[in-house]
Motif scaffolding. Structure first.
Motif, PDB file in Angstrom:
ATOM      1  N   ASN A   4       0.827  -1.200   0.000  1.00 48.13           N
ATOM      2  CA  ASN A   4       0.000   0.000   0.000  1.00 48.13           C
ATOM      3  C   ASN A   4       0.865   1.256   0.000  1.00 48.13           C
ATOM      4  O   ASN A   4       2.019   1.255   0.440  1.00 48.13           O
ATOM      5  CB  ASN A   4      -0.901   0.008   1.239  1.00 48.13           C
ATOM      6  CG  ASN A   4      -1.905  -1.120   1.230  1.00 48.13           C
ATOM      7  OD1 ASN A   4      -2.511  -1.419   0.202  1.00 48.13           O
ATOM      8  ND2 ASN A   4      -2.078  -1.773   2.376  1.00 48.13           N
ATOM      9  N   ASP A   5       0.287   2.356  -0.507  1.00 41.97           N
ATOM     10  CA  ASP A   5       0.988   3.634  -0.498  1.00 41.97           C
ATOM     11  C   ASP A   5       1.204   4.120   0.926  1.00 41.97           C
ATOM     12  O   ASP A   5       0.339   3.942   1.796  1.00 41.97           O
ATOM     13  CB  ASP A   5       0.177   4.700  -1.252  1.00 41.97           C
ATOM     14  CG  ASP A   5       0.100   4.444  -2.742  1.00 41.97           C
ATOM     15  OD1 ASP A   5       0.939   3.671  -3.246  1.00 41.97           O
ATOM     16  OD2 ASP A   5      -0.796   5.020  -3.399  1.00 41.97           O
ATOM     17  N   THR A   6       2.356   4.749   1.142  1.00 42.54           N
ATOM     18  CA  THR A   6       2.545   5.462   2.401  1.00 42.54           C
ATOM     19  C   THR A   6       1.689   6.721   2.352  1.00 42.54           C
ATOM     20  O   THR A   6       1.119   7.073   1.310  1.00 42.54           O
ATOM     21  CB  THR A   6       4.009   5.856   2.595  1.00 42.54           C
ATOM     22  OG1 THR A   6       4.384   6.792   1.561  1.00 42.54           O
ATOM     23  CG2 THR A   6       4.918   4.633   2.524  1.00 42.54           C
ATOM     24  N   LYS A   7       1.601   7.429   3.456  1.00 39.47           N
ATOM     25  CA  LYS A   7       0.811   8.663   3.475  1.00 39.47           C
ATOM     26  C   LYS A   7       1.339   9.655   2.450  1.00 39.47           C
ATOM     27  O   LYS A   7       0.559  10.274   1.712  1.00 39.47           O
ATOM     28  CB  LYS A   7       0.854   9.289   4.878  1.00 39.47           C
ATOM     29  CG  LYS A   7       0.037  10.569   4.991  1.00 39.47           C
ATOM     30  CD  LYS A   7       0.088  11.138   6.404  1.00 39.47           C
ATOM     31  CE  LYS A   7      -0.725  12.438   6.492  1.00 39.47           C
ATOM     32  NZ  LYS A   7      -0.671  13.016   7.857  1.00 39.47           N
ATOM     33  N   GLN A   8       2.660   9.785   2.372  1.00 40.06           N
ATOM     34  CA  GLN A   8       3.261  10.709   1.406  1.00 40.06           C
ATOM     35  C   GLN A   8       2.977  10.268  -0.020  1.00 40.06           C
ATOM     36  O   GLN A   8       2.661  11.092  -0.889  1.00 40.06           O
ATOM     37  CB  GLN A   8       4.771  10.788   1.636  1.00 40.06           C
ATOM     38  CG  GLN A   8       5.490  11.709   0.657  1.00 40.06           C
ATOM     39  CD  GLN A   8       6.998  11.737   0.897  1.00 40.06           C
ATOM     40  OE1 GLN A   8       7.489  11.308   1.934  1.00 40.06           O
ATOM     41  NE2 GLN A   8       7.730  12.240  -0.077  1.00 40.06           N
ATOM     42  N   ALA A  10       0.464   8.409  -1.054  1.00 39.49           N
ATOM     43  CA  ALA A  10      -0.964   8.580  -1.319  1.00 39.49           C
ATOM     44  C   ALA A  10      -1.279  10.030  -1.683  1.00 39.49           C
ATOM     45  O   ALA A  10      -2.080  10.296  -2.592  1.00 39.49           O
ATOM     46  CB  ALA A  10      -1.785   8.148  -0.114  1.00 39.49           C
ATOM     47  N   GLU A  11      -0.646  10.971  -1.002  1.00 39.41           N
ATOM     48  CA  GLU A  11      -0.841  12.387  -1.315  1.00 39.41           C
ATOM     49  C   GLU A  11      -0.295  12.713  -2.699  1.00 39.41           C
ATOM     50  O   GLU A  11      -0.914  13.452  -3.471  1.00 39.41           O
ATOM     51  CB  GLU A  11      -0.150  13.252  -0.258  1.00 39.41           C
ATOM     52  CG  GLU A  11      -0.808  13.180   1.113  1.00 39.41           C
ATOM     53  CD  GLU A  11      -0.025  13.945   2.170  1.00 39.41           C
ATOM     54  OE1 GLU A  11       1.108  14.400   1.862  1.00 39.41           O
ATOM     55  OE2 GLU A  11      -0.524  14.067   3.319  1.00 39.41           O
TER      56      GLU A  11
END
Length: 407
Positions: A4-8, A10-11
């Motif tokens: 899954n994408d990290t928070k960064q 995903a942004e």
């Protein structure tokens, strides 16, 4: 592993998605073209240049490049995220596959600072497309066997010979080129690498009519083509080392150019009648799709391993050969299965990207040749991955002009 994408990330993906959705709409309004436009048409090349220019002006054209050369120096993973989102809205970036995936990393690795400043900005801003002048009629899989020669003439080199299977040569502006500069040494040691303007006097391009109906590949004849020594990459006689940089990146580019998933063939199976039900209801069809699903999962993990290596500053390794080999064979098998499911409808289907009709059946043949034939890739895997004994090479160490050619 967590895919899954990290928070960064995903942004970043959301920013990329928003920019792409806004700009592809404006782009299609500005440039009217058919949705099934063939990549082999010169118009497609002009559209790809215009799209690259729009990306560059918007700050999305060369994400991993140094800022000094017009890039943003983002991580390779973020660049991959952008490529994933871009593929959902347009296939135009694929026309820049040779340019960005092969020419650029080679120039960045082996070019001088002056050469980088001269050639890379015109790639970044969509001004120039590149092609790859490597294969010859008698030297495809055995690239080191090329006979196109270069003779020094003052500060220039005079090139004579023939190249073949050159993708997009008919609308490319520049090319990367490997030639023989010394036939008196072993074949791998007598090669030199250049870049050449495709509009140079003496360059003749002849499109090849393919089984798919397109003319994406070309023959290129070089007759007394004059190239200044300033367009040589690395030292004279080091062409094989430079070519290896290109080929390793090519296998990564080709291996990542096509979808690994099974959604396309699943759609065909779900929507095509077969017997008293649908094709998906047939156990044989389901088994074949399941086999490809397993392979696609493996390909995805190999691709992630490649990205991990590249993101740490490494170079593409032999695992790229595994990915490219499995993908080439698999896509041809999928196309054949699709024709079996569609029956006459598949034979008569119009050209439709990922429609898995007759076009895909014929075009996937090329997937097993471009970026390295199955045989060459199997040799690489056996020798460099599995550590098996090397294939016998009777011409090893023999001067190239003494190697029997049969001609």
């Amino acid at each position: 592993m967590d895919f899954n994408d990290t928070k960064q990330e995903a942004e970043f993906r959301q920013q990329a998605r928003q920019w792409l959705e806004e700009n592809i709409t404006e782009f299609k309004e500005e440039y009217t073209f058919e949705s099934n436009l063939s990549w082999a048409e010169p118009e497609a090349g002009e559209l790809a240049k215009a799209w690259q220019k729009r990306k560059f002006e918007g700050g999305w054209g060369c994400l991993t490049w140094p800022k000094a050369l017009g890039g943003r120096e983002v991580s390779l993973m973020e660049a991959t995220i952008f490529a994933q989102e871009e593929a959902k809205v347009t296939p135009l970036a694929g026309i820049y596959g040779v340019t960005m995936g092969m020419a650029v990393p080679t120039i960045m690795t082996h070019g001088t600072e002056e050469q980088c400043k001269k050639f890379l900005p015109t790639i970044a801003n969509g001004e120039r497309l590149w092609c790859q002048l490597f294969s010859e009629p008698a030297a495809g899989s055995d690239l080191a066997g090329i006979k196109t020669k270069a003779v020094k003439d003052g500060d220039d080199w005079i090139i004579n010979g023939q190249k073949v299977w050159t993708t997009f040569a008919h609308f490319s502006d520049w090319a990367i080129l490997v030639v023989r500069t010394d036939p008196t040494v072993a074949k791998h040691k007598g090669l030199t690498y250049f870049v050449v303007d495709m509009k140079s006097p003496g360059v003749e391009v002849r499109p090849i009519k393919q089984a798919s109906g397109e003319s994406e590949f070309n023959e290129v004849f070089l007759t007394d083509v004059r190239i200044p020594d300033s367009q040589r990459l690395d030292a004279v006689g080091k062409g094989w080392n430079v070519a290896m940089t290109t080929l390793m990146n090519e296998r990564v580019a080709v291996g990542g150019a096509f979808s690994y998933n099974v959604e396309e063939i699943l759609d065909v199976a779900r929507n095509t009648p077969l017997g008293e039900g649908r094709a998906i209801d047939d156990s044989g069809v389901r088994q074949s799709i399941a086999d490809w699903y397993v392979k696609s999962a493996g390909l995805k993990n190999i691709r992630l391993r490649q990205l991990s290596t590249l993101s740490k500053g490494g170079v593409p390794g032999p695992e790229a050969s595994v990915s490219k080999l499995v993908l080439g064979v698999g896509r041809q098998d999928l196309a054949a299965m699709s024709l079996d499911i569609l029956d006459m409808a598949g034979v008569l289907a119009e050209d439709d990207a990922m429609g898995w009709g007759n076009y895909d059946f014929f075009r996937t043949i090329g997937n097993r040749l471009e970026g390295g034939t199955d045989e060459i890739l199997r040799n690489i895997i056996s020798e460099r991955v599995l550590g098996l004994p090397a294939e016998i090479r009777v011409d090893k160490g023999i001067p190239f002009n003494e190697v029997p050619s049969g001609l």
